[in-house]
Design a protein around this motif. Structure first.
Motif, mmCIF file in Angstrom:
data_model
loop_
_atom_site.group_PDB
_atom_site.id
_atom_site.type_symbol
_atom_site.label_atom_id
_atom_site.label_comp_id
_atom_site.label_asym_id
_atom_site.label_seq_id
_atom_site.Cartn_x
_atom_site.Cartn_y
_atom_site.Cartn_z
ATOM 1 N N ALA A 165 49.844 15.552 23.357
ATOM 2 C CA ALA A 165 51.101 15.242 22.664
ATOM 3 C C ALA A 165 51.807 16.503 22.159
ATOM 4 O O ALA A 165 52.989 16.466 21.830
ATOM 5 C CB ALA A 165 50.841 14.292 21.496
ATOM 6 N N TRP A 166 51.090 17.604 22.074
ATOM 7 C CA TRP A 166 51.698 18.867 21.657
ATOM 8 C C TRP A 166 50.977 20.020 22.342
ATOM 9 O O TRP A 166 49.865 19.859 22.851
ATOM 10 C CB TRP A 166 51.657 19.015 20.135
ATOM 11 N N ALA A 167 51.626 21.176 22.369
ATOM 12 C CA ALA A 167 51.029 22.368 22.980
ATOM 13 C C ALA A 167 50.306 23.182 21.913
ATOM 14 O O ALA A 167 50.846 23.401 20.823
ATOM 15 C CB ALA A 167 52.116 23.209 23.642
ATOM 16 N N LEU A 168 49.102 23.614 22.226
ATOM 17 C CA LEU A 168 48.341 24.452 21.301
ATOM 18 C C LEU A 168 49.075 25.782 21.118
ATOM 19 O O LEU A 168 49.333 26.489 22.098
ATOM 20 C CB LEU A 168 46.930 24.702 21.859
ATOM 21 N N PRO A 169 49.461 26.139 19.882
ATOM 22 C CA PRO A 169 50.163 27.413 19.667
ATOM 23 C C PRO A 169 49.312 28.605 20.116
ATOM 24 O O PRO A 169 48.075 28.582 20.024
ATOM 25 C CB PRO A 169 50.395 27.429 18.150
ATOM 26 N N PRO A 170 49.973 29.665 20.594
ATOM 27 C CA PRO A 170 49.254 30.815 21.180
ATOM 28 C C PRO A 170 48.209 31.449 20.262
ATOM 29 O O PRO A 170 47.177 31.908 20.737
ATOM 30 C CB PRO A 170 50.382 31.800 21.501
ATOM 31 N N VAL A 171 48.437 31.471 18.932
ATOM 32 C CA VAL A 171 47.471 32.101 18.029
ATOM 33 C C VAL A 171 46.116 31.396 18.127
ATOM 34 O O VAL A 171 45.063 32.048 18.134
ATOM 35 C CB VAL A 171 47.980 32.123 16.573
ATOM 36 N N PHE A 172 46.118 30.069 18.233
ATOM 37 C CA PHE A 172 44.853 29.330 18.293
ATOM 38 C C PHE A 172 44.177 29.513 19.651
ATOM 39 O O PHE A 172 42.944 29.588 19.723
ATOM 40 C CB PHE A 172 45.089 27.849 17.992
ATOM 41 N N ARG A 173 44.972 29.600 20.705
ATOM 42 C CA ARG A 173 44.402 29.849 22.034
ATOM 43 C C ARG A 173 43.723 31.216 22.064
ATOM 44 O O ARG A 173 42.615 31.361 22.585
ATOM 45 C CB ARG A 173 45.499 29.754 23.105
ATOM 46 N N TRP A 174 44.388 32.207 21.455
ATOM 47 C CA TRP A 174 43.809 33.555 21.416
ATOM 48 C C TRP A 174 42.509 33.554 20.608
ATOM 49 O O TRP A 174 41.504 34.138 21.036
ATOM 50 C CB TRP A 174 44.812 34.541 20.812
#
Length: 349
Positions: free
Chosen positions: A276-285
């Motif tokens: 339902a939403w995209a994981l923000p880049p900070v959390f992916r990193w």
């Protein structure tokens, strides 16, 4: 011939500068004054702070109180010298919790402790606190500055905050949460103020300094990680007043997995669609650098959702539109189900 008079030890020589404390109070008075709201009675400097509930518009109020800090996010603020927004975090961690009870934050007090008072640094911090208070409709009516030599390493400080809110009797949340209620997720502004011991460990693993370019955003890593916690107060209260809101869950330490069940009744769980939403880049990193499992990520960080609004299904579209009009990025996450705990469909990572 008269003997030379001994002056003895002064408090300043012991490491506590009362004049600096007084200078700080004078410096922050304009910032505190900007936060005045109906009900504010006294200025800074007294032995206590007064607030008039009747003047604030309440006839049969119930008080709600919350206290919090900002955790080891303080370490980044201290190490980078960028202290101007850490006060916003302090306010947000308290008032975002208050609003989950259905309460309007009314006033705030802060506690600032350090080894040696730096008036300019302390004023910048308190001005950030005032900014957070003003944005959430809450008066900064008092606080404590403690200069404690020998308790803190040079340059270190600690912060705590205390917020009091009110609601009319019988207006408390959560209430009437039922299977089929819709979960609306409000976007976060980053990591907010939880999990920073983990964040600092990941930065250590990465080998990057605070002044290195952030791998996931524009700007130095330290500054990006100091992005302040989002304040949801005015927006959430507008939704509550519109009707149909059954609960609010502030997504802090414990993430979605631990915080959402706190507002669900016994026998109720939740199903969330991770697509339902995209994981923000900070959390992916953070996840990729640490080799983090998705389940661990979901119970450590907010993962891009800072507040969940639980609403009656027939009001979901209207409340989502209202929140969007208030400036929120709203995601329809899923619904309340029979059962227990939070279950997930899809993938974030």
């Amino acid at each position: 011939m008269m003997a030379e008079q001994k002056t003895g030890l002064t408090y300043a020589e012991a490491g506590v500068d009362i004049d600096a404390g007084n200078a700080l109070v004078e410096r922050i008075k304009p910032a505190a004054k900007r936060t005045n709201r109906p009900g504010t009675v006294s200025g800074l400097g007294g032995f206590g702070a007064l607030f008039d509930l009747k003047a604030a518009g309440y006839s049969d109020p119930v008080l709600v109180a919350a206290t919090d800090g900002v955790g080891t996010k303080l370490r980044i603020a201290i190490d980078t010298g960028e202290v101007d927004t850490i006060g916003i975090d302090l306010v947000a961690m308290c008032v975002n919790d208050l609003v989950c009870q259905g309460a309007e934050p009314l006033f705030f007090l802060d506690y600032f402790a350090t080894g040696k008072l730096d008036v300019d640094q302390a004023a910048r911090i308190v001005e950030g606190i005032a900014e957070g208070c003003a944005a959430s409709g809450c008066a900064l009516i008092g606080g404590e500055t403690a200069e404690m030599p020998g308790m803190y390493h040079k340059g270190d400080f600690d912060l705590a905050g205390f917020a009091v809110g009110a609601m009319e009797r019988g207006a408390d949340l959560p209430r009437d949460v039922a299977v089929g209620d819709v979960l609306l997720g409000l976007a976060s502004d980053g990591v907010h103020s939880n999990g920073y011991s983990f964040v600092r460990k990941v930065v250590e693993i990465s080998g990057l300094g605070w002044d290195a370019p952030a791998p996931f955003a524009d700007g130095p890593l330290g500054r990006v990680l100091l992005t302040p916690t989002r304040l949801y107060v005015k927006q959430a209260l507008a939704a509550v007043r519109a009707g149909g809101v059954h609960a609010l869950a502030h997504i802090t330490g414990g993430g979605l997995t631990e915080n959402l069940p706190r507002v669900l009744p016994e026998g109720a769980g939740a199903r969330i669609d991770l697509s339902a939403w995209a994981l923000p880049p900070v959390f992916r990193w953070l996840a990729e650098t640490a080799g983090m499992a998705e389940a661990e990520l979901l119970k450590t960080f907010n993962c891009g959702i800072g507040m969940i609004v639980v609403v009656a299904a027939d009001r979901a579209d209207e409340i989502a539109a209202l929140l969007a009009a208030q400036g929120e990025t709203v995601h329809r996450l899923g619904e309340v189900t029979a059962g227990q705990g939070v279950s997930y469909d899809g993938r974030l990572l």
